[in-house]
Design a protein around this motif. Structure first.
Motif, mmCIF file in Angstrom:
data_model
loop_
_atom_site.group_PDB
_atom_site.id
_atom_site.type_symbol
_atom_site.label_atom_id
_atom_site.label_comp_id
_atom_site.label_asym_id
_atom_site.label_seq_id
_atom_site.Cartn_x
_atom_site.Cartn_y
_atom_site.Cartn_z
ATOM 1 N N GLY A 99 -9.648 -20.832 24.673
ATOM 2 C CA GLY A 99 -8.860 -21.248 23.521
ATOM 3 C C GLY A 99 -7.592 -20.450 23.333
ATOM 4 N N TRP B 80 -5.479 -20.357 28.293
ATOM 5 C CA TRP B 80 -6.348 -21.533 28.308
ATOM 6 C C TRP B 80 -5.505 -22.797 28.067
ATOM 7 N N GLN B 81 -4.617 -22.731 27.110
ATOM 8 C CA GLN B 81 -3.759 -23.868 26.785
ATOM 9 C C GLN B 81 -2.767 -24.166 27.909
ATOM 10 N N SER C 87 -5.277 -28.740 31.545
ATOM 11 C CA SER C 87 -4.825 -29.946 30.858
ATOM 12 C C SER C 87 -5.730 -30.197 29.651
ATOM 13 N N ALA C 88 -5.273 -31.055 28.764
ATOM 14 C CA ALA C 88 -6.080 -31.403 27.590
ATOM 15 C C ALA C 88 -7.414 -31.998 28.026
ATOM 16 N N GLU C 89 -7.406 -32.804 29.059
ATOM 17 C CA GLU C 89 -8.640 -33.412 29.572
ATOM 18 C C GLU C 89 -9.608 -32.344 30.091
ATOM 19 N N GLN C 90 -9.075 -31.361 30.815
ATOM 20 C CA GLN C 90 -9.918 -30.272 31.321
ATOM 21 C C GLN C 90 -10.494 -29.449 30.169
ATOM 22 N N ARG C 91 -9.667 -29.155 29.176
ATOM 23 C CA ARG C 91 -10.146 -28.375 28.028
ATOM 24 C C ARG C 91 -11.226 -29.127 27.271
ATOM 25 N N ASP C 92 -11.057 -30.446 27.123
ATOM 26 C CA ASP C 92 -12.039 -31.250 26.393
ATOM 27 C C ASP C 92 -13.361 -31.358 27.142
ATOM 28 N N SER C 93 -13.308 -31.333 28.475
ATOM 29 C CA SER C 93 -14.538 -31.488 29.264
ATOM 30 C C SER C 93 -15.259 -30.154 29.484
ATOM 31 N N ASP D 93 -18.727 -24.818 26.199
ATOM 32 C CA ASP D 93 -18.508 -23.521 25.556
ATOM 33 C C ASP D 93 -19.258 -22.496 26.402
#
Length: 123
Positions: free
Chosen positions: A25, A29-30, A34-40, A43
């Protein structure tokens, strides 16, 4: 347990930047995912390889032990034989009981000593 893993790796790489660490986070990380990688991403511990492969959970442990070399290559090869699903079930169980077994640390993110700052992306 996360800090223990980071300290384990740093002790075996003598602080050489074989791996770079950043909190999930955080800025790195940002920037790196990519947003897709972060969402998948679960934790969990996440590793982005030099080949842009995203690894999670037990795959990270196997990868790190392989990269550490030496005798760590042996348990890495033994773990690799175990199917990922089974390794990840064990990983998730350890993650659930870690605070009971290993205790809690008073600081979530300890201060990084100057000589190790090159191993972290804290921006």
């Amino acid at each position: 347990m996360c800090h223990g893993f980071v300290r384990f790796v740093l002790a075996r790489t003598k602080g050489d930047p074989v791996f770079r660490f950043a909190p999930i986070g955080h800025g790195a990380w940002q920037r790196m995912l990519s947003a897709e990688q972060r969402d998948s991403a679960p934790d969990s511990v996440v590793l982005l390889t030099d080949d842009d492969e995203l690894l999670f959970r037990s795959d990270v442990m196997v990868f790190v032990m392989q990269r550490l070399g030496g005798l760590w290559h042996v348990p890495a090869m033994l773990l690799k034989v175990i199917p990922r699903l089974i390794r990840d079930v064990v990983y998730d169980w350890v993650a659930r009981v870690r605070k009971t077994v290993f205790g809690r640390t008073p600081q979530m993110c300890p201060v990084v000593p100057d000589h190790l700052k090159r191993c972290f992306d804290l921006s």
